[in-house]
Design an enzyme around this catalytic site. Structure first.
Site, PDB file in Angstrom:
ATOM      1  N   GLU A  17       0.626  -1.091  -0.023  1.00 14.13           N
ATOM      2  CA  GLU A  17       0.029  -0.088   0.101  1.00 14.13           C
ATOM      3  C   GLU A  17       1.226   1.615  -0.091  1.00 14.13           C
ATOM      4  O   GLU A  17       1.726   1.363   0.450  1.00 14.13           O
ATOM      5  CB  GLU A  17      -0.680  -0.229   1.077  1.00 14.13           C
ATOM      6  CG  GLU A  17      -2.090   0.829   1.290  1.00 14.13           C
ATOM      7  CD  GLU A  17      -2.977   1.268   2.604  1.00 14.13           C
ATOM      8  OE1 GLU A  17      -3.239   0.183   2.625  1.00 14.13           O
ATOM      9  OE2 GLU A  17      -2.603   1.696   3.678  1.00 14.13           O
ATOM     10  N   THR A  48      -3.865   5.470  -1.239  1.00 13.16           N
ATOM     11  CA  THR A  48      -4.789   5.656  -0.972  1.00 13.16           C
ATOM     12  C   THR A  48      -5.489   6.713  -1.397  1.00 13.16           C
ATOM     13  O   THR A  48      -4.917   7.047  -2.315  1.00 13.16           O
ATOM     14  CB  THR A  48      -4.528   5.654   0.563  1.00 13.16           C
ATOM     15  OG1 THR A  48      -3.162   7.199   0.247  1.00 13.16           O
ATOM     16  CG2 THR A  48      -4.190   4.707   0.660  1.00 13.16           C
ATOM     17  N   HIS A  77      -8.321   2.928  -4.265  1.00 10.36           N
ATOM     18  CA  HIS A  77      -9.168   3.350  -3.207  1.00 10.36           C
ATOM     19  C   HIS A  77     -10.169   4.380  -3.478  1.00 10.36           C
ATOM     20  O   HIS A  77      -9.448   5.794  -4.249  1.00 10.36           O
ATOM     21  CB  HIS A  77      -8.482   4.246  -1.427  1.00 10.36           C
ATOM     22  CG  HIS A  77      -7.485   2.693  -1.184  1.00 10.36           C
ATOM     23  ND1 HIS A  77      -7.203   2.717   0.220  1.00 10.36           N
ATOM     24  CD2 HIS A  77      -6.399   2.102  -1.799  1.00 10.36           C
ATOM     25  CE1 HIS A  77      -6.472   1.995   0.945  1.00 10.36           C
ATOM     26  NE2 HIS A  77      -6.027   1.295  -0.793  1.00 10.36           N
ATOM     27  N   ARG A 107     -16.048   3.821   3.526  1.00 10.37           N
ATOM     28  CA  ARG A 107     -16.899   4.672   3.819  1.00 10.37           C
ATOM     29  C   ARG A 107     -15.778   5.644   4.225  1.00 10.37           C
ATOM     30  O   ARG A 107     -16.251   7.396   3.565  1.00 10.37           O
ATOM     31  CB  ARG A 107     -17.716   4.201   5.365  1.00 10.37           C
ATOM     32  CG  ARG A 107     -18.242   5.690   5.535  1.00 10.37           C
ATOM     33  CD  ARG A 107     -18.713   5.882   6.912  1.00 10.37           C
ATOM     34  NE  ARG A 107     -17.928   5.794   7.663  1.00 10.37           N
ATOM     35  CZ  ARG A 107     -18.058   6.308   9.307  1.00 10.37           C
ATOM     36  NH1 ARG A 107     -18.718   6.072   9.466  1.00 10.37           N
ATOM     37  NH2 ARG A 107     -17.176   6.437  10.308  1.00 10.37           N
ATOM     38  N   GLY A 108     -14.975   6.248   4.846  1.00 10.30           N
ATOM     39  CA  GLY A 108     -14.020   6.562   4.837  1.00 10.30           C
ATOM     40  C   GLY A 108     -13.908   7.524   6.127  1.00 10.30           C
ATOM     41  O   GLY A 108     -14.783   7.532   6.944  1.00 10.30           O
ATOM     42  N   ALA A 128     -20.026   1.759   3.338  1.00  8.76           N
ATOM     43  CA  ALA A 128     -19.403   1.165   2.515  1.00  8.76           C
ATOM     44  C   ALA A 128     -19.743   0.211   1.022  1.00  8.76           C
ATOM     45  O   ALA A 128     -19.573   0.057   0.606  1.00  8.76           O
ATOM     46  CB  ALA A 128     -18.270   1.213   3.179  1.00  8.76           C
ATOM     47  N   ASP A 161     -18.895  -5.666  13.767  1.00  5.03           N
ATOM     48  CA  ASP A 161     -17.885  -5.587  12.978  1.00  5.03           C
ATOM     49  C   ASP A 161     -18.502  -6.531  11.740  1.00  5.03           C
ATOM     50  O   ASP A 161     -18.325  -6.684  10.591  1.00  5.03           O
ATOM     51  CB  ASP A 161     -16.988  -5.721  13.299  1.00  5.03           C
ATOM     52  CG  ASP A 161     -16.853  -4.179  13.565  1.00  5.03           C
ATOM     53  OD1 ASP A 161     -17.368  -3.045  14.241  1.00  5.03           O
ATOM     54  OD2 ASP A 161     -15.424  -3.969  14.367  1.00  5.03           O
ATOM     55  N   LYS A 168     -20.765  -6.217   2.961  1.00  2.00           N
ATOM     56  CA  LYS A 168     -20.626  -5.794   2.358  1.00  2.00           C
ATOM     57  C   LYS A 168     -20.446  -6.627   0.904  1.00  2.00           C
ATOM     58  O   LYS A 168     -20.373  -6.908  -0.305  1.00  2.00           O
ATOM     59  CB  LYS A 168     -19.027  -4.999   2.758  1.00  2.00           C
ATOM     60  CG  LYS A 168     -19.364  -3.548   3.473  1.00  2.00           C
ATOM     61  CD  LYS A 168     -17.492  -3.572   4.106  1.00  2.00           C
ATOM     62  CE  LYS A 168     -17.560  -1.972   5.233  1.00  2.00           C
ATOM     63  NZ  LYS A 168     -15.785  -2.435   5.440  1.00  2.00           N
ATOM     64  N   GLN A 179      -7.453  -3.409   9.017  1.00  2.00           N
ATOM     65  CA  GLN A 179      -5.796  -2.413   9.011  1.00  2.00           C
ATOM     66  C   GLN A 179      -5.321  -2.511   9.578  1.00  2.00           C
ATOM     67  O   GLN A 179      -5.148  -4.124   9.940  1.00  2.00           O
ATOM     68  CB  GLN A 179      -7.047  -1.620  10.044  1.00  2.00           C
ATOM     69  CG  GLN A 179      -8.528  -0.291   9.866  1.00  2.00           C
ATOM     70  CD  GLN A 179      -8.053   0.507   9.104  1.00  2.00           C
ATOM     71  OE1 GLN A 179      -6.785   1.059   8.511  1.00  2.00           O
ATOM     72  NE2 GLN A 179      -8.782   1.410   9.248  1.00  2.00           N
TER      73      GLN A 179
END
Length: 291
Positions: A17, A48, A77, A107-108, A128, A161, A168, A179
């Protein structure tokens, strides 16, 4: 093969990334890292997208250049923050126009400087999963999503979660990337809970620590706690930058080995636009021999 197909192979996938640089010097650093990491033939790399679309043009430009000037498979992204559905459609169109068919739909986070609450654009999307569904209507895209082994900061808990990640997948997500992980058990618990309900590959995010203050700040921003054993190992050498780097690579290597031994489909390295520590961890794992 597609990224989801790669993640379902017997060998682990490797991905890296990057973030769009803000200065010419930063761009030089980024492209040096890309060229060095390209040599180990990762399965894909991602770029990103700043809060509120603040790096939109740079993200598109970097991703396009990766796709056109390297041998790498690029994933861009995209977030819902501060964007209408029409604007999101335009960005997806920009990606498609330059040959980018892989998008990480997020979503951010709330823009910095506000009150910390997440507020959707009045003509935008708030989840998202809605962005995943939108992208899937716009063409033949591979869509990735984020996963949160240590509980999303706004979540009611672990079960919530898992439910969000399942939704999704139901919306069309092809893979998930977590993450940054500092506790292998938290990743494995999430991976197993999702696998019991959906066939969604979940790759853990790894960041070899090279700077203690930087990782503490990122941990705070992401809501990803640093386990006390990790904190103790790093703070024991915090006065020695080289020792911090060495211990950070050791921790990343140990986490990666554990998760791969437990069946993780791949590893997603958060490089911070530098190649050295990532390449060290990669080399420690002996993965070059099976690329």
């Amino acid at each position: 093969m597609s990224i989801p197909a790669d993640l379902r192979q017997s060998r682990p996938t490797i991905s890296f990334e990057f973030f769009p640089p803000a200065t010419p010097a930063g761009a030089e650093t980024l492209w040096d890292a890309i060229r060095r990491l390209e040599r180990v033939q990762p399965d894909f790399v991602s770029v990103t997208y700043g809060a509120g679309g603040t790096t939109q043009d740079r993200t598109v430009a970097v991703t396009e250049r990766i796709a056109q000037e390297t041998t790498l498979t690029a994933m861009a992204h995209l977030t819902c923050v501060g964007a209408s559905v029409a604007q999101l459609r335009r960005v997806v169109g920009q990606y498609a126009a330059v040959g980018i068919r892989n998008i990480l739909a997020l979503r951010g986070d709330p823009p910095r400087g506000g009150d910390g609450r997440w507020v959707a654009h009045p003509e935008g999307l708030s989840r998202a999963e809605d962005l995943v569904a939108l992208i899937k209507t716009l063409g033949d895209f591979t869509v990735g999503v984020a996963a949160f082994p240590d509980i999303h900061p706004e979540s009611a808990g672990f079960d919530n979660d898992v439910e969000v990640l399942v939704r999704k997948a139901d919306a069309g997500a092809d893979l998930a990337v977590t993450q940054m992980v500092f506790d292998a058990d938290s990743y494995l618990r999430l991976r197993d809970a999702v696998a019991a309900r959906r066939d969604l590959p979940v790759a853990p995010g790894l960041m070899p620590v090279t700077n203690l203050k930087q990782i503490a700040r990122m941990s705070e921003l992401m809501g990803t706690p640093l386990p006390q054993p990790v904190v103790r190992r790093l703070t024991a050498v915090e006065g020695d930058p080289e020792a911090v780097r060495r211990v950070g690579v050791e921790i990343a290597t140990e986490l990666a080995r554990r998760m791969l031994d437990e069946g993780a489909p791949g590893l997603h390295f958060i490089t911070m636009n530098h190649s050295g520590a990532t390449l060290e961890a990669f080399g420690n794992l002996g993965l070059a021999a099976v690329r």
